[in-house]
Each structure stands twice: as C-alpha cells, then as structure tokens.
Scaffold this active site. Structure first.
Site, PDB file in Angstrom:
ATOM      1  N   GLU A  25      27.616  36.466  39.955  1.00 35.33           N
ATOM      2  CA  GLU A  25      27.419  36.517  38.502  1.00 35.33           C
ATOM      3  C   GLU A  25      26.864  35.185  38.012  1.00 35.33           C
ATOM      4  OE1 GLU A  25      30.929  37.703  36.321  1.00 35.33           O
ATOM      5  OE2 GLU A  25      29.829  37.811  34.420  1.00 35.33           O
ATOM      6  N   GLU A 173      32.661  46.848  32.561  1.00 40.30           N
ATOM      7  CA  GLU A 173      33.866  46.662  31.736  1.00 40.30           C
ATOM      8  C   GLU A 173      33.578  47.009  30.273  1.00 40.30           C
ATOM      9  OE1 GLU A 173      36.057  43.022  32.578  1.00 40.30           O
ATOM     10  OE2 GLU A 173      36.384  43.692  34.638  1.00 40.30           O
ATOM     11  N   TYR A 239      42.331  42.663  39.930  1.00 33.87           N
ATOM     12  CA  TYR A 239      42.484  41.308  40.470  1.00 33.87           C
ATOM     13  C   TYR A 239      43.944  41.031  40.801  1.00 33.87           C
ATOM     14  CZ  TYR A 239      37.717  40.062  39.119  1.00 33.87           C
ATOM     15  OH  TYR A 239      36.349  39.987  39.026  1.00 33.87           O
ATOM     16  N   GLU A 296      35.017  44.884  41.676  1.00 30.92           N
ATOM     17  CA  GLU A 296      35.584  43.554  41.444  1.00 30.92           C
ATOM     18  C   GLU A 296      37.005  43.562  41.972  1.00 30.92           C
ATOM     19  OE1 GLU A 296      35.034  41.632  37.636  1.00 30.92           O
ATOM     20  OE2 GLU A 296      33.068  42.572  37.377  1.00 30.92           O
TER      21      GLU A 296
END
Ligand code: AHR
Length: 492
Positions: A25, A173, A239, A296
């Site tokens: 990113e 997202e 995460y 992710e």
C-alpha cells in the site's frame, strides 16, 4: 506428546498458490523507500526499484501482489499516477500520516514491479471516492488491445501492449475507510461498479467484492444474498492484536509469556472466522465457485517507539513467525474455499517480510516462514487429524500443535509443524497413512528466546536452519519440536 494422523493416501484439492499473496500500500515506507527509490537513487535499482528488495521478493515466489491499498485505494485516482513523472499531480495521503504523495509510483511502475518479481497483480479500485467511469477506464487502460481512448493514452505513456490483469477488487473496507457504507448500499454499488469492469479480448477479470471486517457475518450474508452471481471472490480482513484493543495493541518486541499466549490465541480465531463466513457462503454458493479472499491479515502492534504513528512500522520476532505458520496452516485447511490471502504488508508496514533502513535491508522471521512454506504452493492438500496437548495460560487453553500437509507433483510430502509453546518442547508422533517414511529432510525456524528478532546490526538472528530432530520407529515418524518453533519436513 501430540499425535498427528496424515492422510497421505488421499490427496484432496489444490492449495491455491495465491494463499501466499502479499499486499503493498501507499502507506508509510512500504512503496516509497521500501520498494521505490527512484531512478537517480544511489541505492542500486532497476527502473527505480531497489534491487535487494526485488531479489528477496523473487526468491519468495510471490504469486500475487495487491495494490494500491488498503484505505489508500478509495482515495486514489489512477490518472494522477501515469504520464511523465515530473508532471504528475501531488496529493496528500490523508489516511497515512498526511504526507505528500508525488505519484511517482503509479500503474506502470506497479505492473512493472509485478513483472520483475514474477507476481500477478491484484488491483484495488476506488469505490469510496471514485466514479464508475474512472474505474472502468482504468481497466480499459490496462487491458484493452487496439484503438481506444485509454489504450491510446497507455501507448503514449510508453506501454504498447496491454498487461494481463486478472484480479480486481471493487473497493476496500467500504464498511469503514472506504465510505462508511451499509452492506445493502455497498451491495448495490458493487453490482453497478462491477458491471463496468469489462473483459477485453482474452483478458478475463476475477472480480473481488469488499467483504467483512472480522466477525461481521451480516456483511457476508447481505453481499452473498444480493450479489453472489456478480462476483468471483469476496474478501475478509482480520488482524491479530495481542491485547485485542486498538488504542493500545501491545509492543512488537517487548512482551511477556501472557502476551505471547494471547497473540497466538487471537491468531487461532482466524479458524472460527473462516468457518463461519464459509458457512454463510455455502448457503448461497454450495459449489464454492466464489473464493474467500483473506486479503489483509497479520499482526498489528503499537508502532516502533519514535516512528510516525501513521506509518505503521513494527518489528517482527519469532512470535510473528508462529503467527504466520498458524495462519498458513489454517488457510491450507480451508483451501477449498480460501483461494487467496495477502499478508499485510510486504515491506516496512505491519507484519512485513522485509524491513529497510536507508540502503540496508533485512529479512524478518515471517519472511523465512513464507520461504520455507512455499513448497505447499499449488500442491494437493492432505488432511491431517491432530490430537494435541493443551497449552494453558491463566485459565485459557489452546492446542500446542498447529500442523498441515501437502503432496506436490513430484510426489514429495511436506509436513509443516508449529510448536506454539513459549517454553516447552513438543514431541509429535506422525502416523503416515499410505506412505513409507524414506528420505527425509527438514528446516526449522526457532530461536533461543521468544523475543528474538533480526536487526540491521544482527540480521541473521532468526533464520531457517537444517532440522534433524526426527526418527522413524516401527514405521512411525517421531519429531521433537523445540519451544516456539516452525518446522517443515520433506518426505521423498
Ligand atoms: O493494512 C493497513 C490498513 O488496514 C489498510 O489500509 C486497511 O484496509 C486496513 O484497515
């Protein structure tokens, strides 16, 4: 003692190599400094991209690389990043540190990076602040072969032939940084935007819808109900935060046994997430046509003291090696539905495989896990049944062993084993169904302490080493795993 039954006599579906994907990113020092140093940099580079990082990434056989975000994707306007570099528009990267983005790394540079490291590109389009026309024209620019406004512009910018582009994400997202949308609203927008993501010539786009944040099962339910037939994949983001609290996530390098345990326990939660999202998908897509794309994942700690909080720079210890090994084992177990995953992020951000500082580069413990596990890419999944001792802490318990196995085209059986315990070794008794243990070799990633990590002064503190602590007794393979270790065995 743990007991592991390995059903080597019944190979199942393929473990899609894309499970070994990465994510890059425009965030902190991932793209700029980590990959892109510019043509005039004293750091040795190929077309502006640093050679040491290119070489290390090539070695990893990265199958697919996601770009340009993340949250950055939904404020990225691709037209600002093509054409002569000195004329490119400058913008503020509002999500990540408010720094100036000069757009010197854009579409041509990213797709060249993919060519140089042998990865397939996975582009995330802008739904949050971009138009349908903008997204549609981006795909035309990259993939149209012949005369068209965007193809002509691409040629003026130095690229004659179109690129092959398979993976395209329609937003990122969108329940959060990508527009704060409700699933019902996004599902309709997804259908509208995806409609204009065209297939030109032979290029066939695999369209990926923005999926859920962690345990938001309603998001998956609504998207599958309203848009299954328009998508090829749907994403999931999760995460590992040691504390589970965003305000104070915990340190990357300064932790105790309890933090270690909590981190691994939270990593194992990925199993429940995939199981429950997959169950919803099964009701709308029983044939499993739509892939679950965990685009992710990884550890997210407090940033390294003294670094820009918006840059998400963190160190990486043997604990991260365990997090990587556990997640990859889980993706193997769910590989009938999970057909891509992208660890966040490739260089200098979150659970990176590479860290850089000026002209220096180091490989993290996570890098060594990906390197050791790459033997599973495109191999046939072999089911395993594990009976593991419990690893207990403060009234909670998890299995001490995490394991998975695969059989490759050369008839080599690979078995990956993680001992989650911070202090105790673990003996594993492997019952190999339908297979004689003959020639065996092994690699291990371990360390003296649970805090061990690589620094620019000591870059090889945690690496992979030859592993020999196994023996055959009465046709049973017995393996002794040291505390906090990740091992892969190859049986020929
Ligand atoms: O990987 C860092 C950020 O985490 C990404 O930009 C975003 O998609 C997620 O919230």
């Amino acid at each position: 003692m743990a007991k592991l039954t390995i059903h080597a006599d019944s190979p199942l579906h393929t473990i899609n190599r894309n499970i070994y994907g990465h994510f890059s990113e425009h965030l902190g020092r991932c793209i700029y400094e980590g990959i892109w140093v510019g043509h005039d940099s004293p750091i040795p580079n190929t077309e502006g991209m640093r050679n040491d990082v290119l070489e290390a990434l090539k070695q990893l056989h990265i199958p697919v690389l996601r770009w340009p975000g993340g949250c950055f994707a939904d404020e990225y306007h691709w037209k600002d990043g093509v054409g002569p570099a000195e004329k490119r528009k400058r913008m503020i990267n509002t999500h990540w540190g408010g720094v100036l983005e000069n757009n010197h790394f854009g579409t041509h540079e990213f797709l060249r990076l993919c060519e140089l490291i042998g990865a397939e590109p996975y582009i995330s389009g802008n739904v949050g602040s971009g138009t349908v026309a903008e997204m549609s024209e981006w795909v035309e620019y990259m993939t149209f072969d012949g005369e068209s406004p965007m193809a002509n512009w691409r040629q003026e910018n130095g690229r004659d032939k179109p690129w092959k582009l398979t993976y395209f994400g329609v937003g990122n997202e969108n329940w959060g940084c990508g527009g704060d949308m409700r699933p019902e609203y996004y599902a309709d927008l997804y259908r509208r935007y995806a409609c204009y993501v065209r297939n030109y010539g032979d290029n066939k786009i695999f369209k990926i819808a923005c999926g859920a944040n962690s345990s938001d099962y309603n998001w998956t339910e609504v998207l599958m109900r309203e848009a299954t037939k328009y998508m090829d994949g749907i994403s999931l983001h999760y995460y590992t935060l040691p504390t589970g609290v965003w305000k104070d996530k915990g340190s990357a390098t300064d932790f105790n046994e309890q933090d270690w345990f909590n981190t691994l326990e939270k990593t194992l939660y990925m199993d429940e997430l995939i199981t429950r999202h997959s169950a919803i998908m099964d009701t709308y897509d029983p044939d499993k046509r739509v892939a679950l794309i965990v685009d992710e994942w990884g550890t997210w700690y407090n940033v390294e003291p003294g670094t820009n909080p918006g840059f998400l720079f963190q160190q990486n210890t043997i604990r991260d090696a365990l997090v990587a090994g556990i997640n990859l084992n889980l993706f193997h177990h769910h590989s009938d539905r999970v057909r891509m995953a992208n660890i966040a992020q490739v260089v200098n951000v979150l659970q990176s495989v590479i860290l850089t500082e000026g002209a220096d580069m180091l490989l993290t413990p996570t890098y060594h896990v990906f390197d050791m596990y790459k033997v599973h890419q495109d191999a046939s999944y072999i089911a395993t049944d594990a009976v593991s001792p419990s690893y207990e802490m403060d009234g909670k318990q998890i299995d001490q062993l995490s394991a998975s196995a695969s059989l490759n085209a050369d008839n080599q059986l690979h078995i990956s084993l993680c001992n989650l315990h911070h202090a105790d070794s673990l003996e594993v008794q492997c019952d190999l169904k339908g297979r004689q243990a003959s020639t065996i070799s092994g690699l291990i990633i371990s360390s003296d302490t649970m805090l061990a990590h690589n620094t620019f002064e000591e870059p090889d503190c945690v690496t992979s080493q030859a592993f020999t602590d196994y023996r055959i007794e009465n046709d049973v393979l017995l393996v002794t795993l040291p505390a906090h270790s990740v091992v892969t065995l190859c049986l020929k």
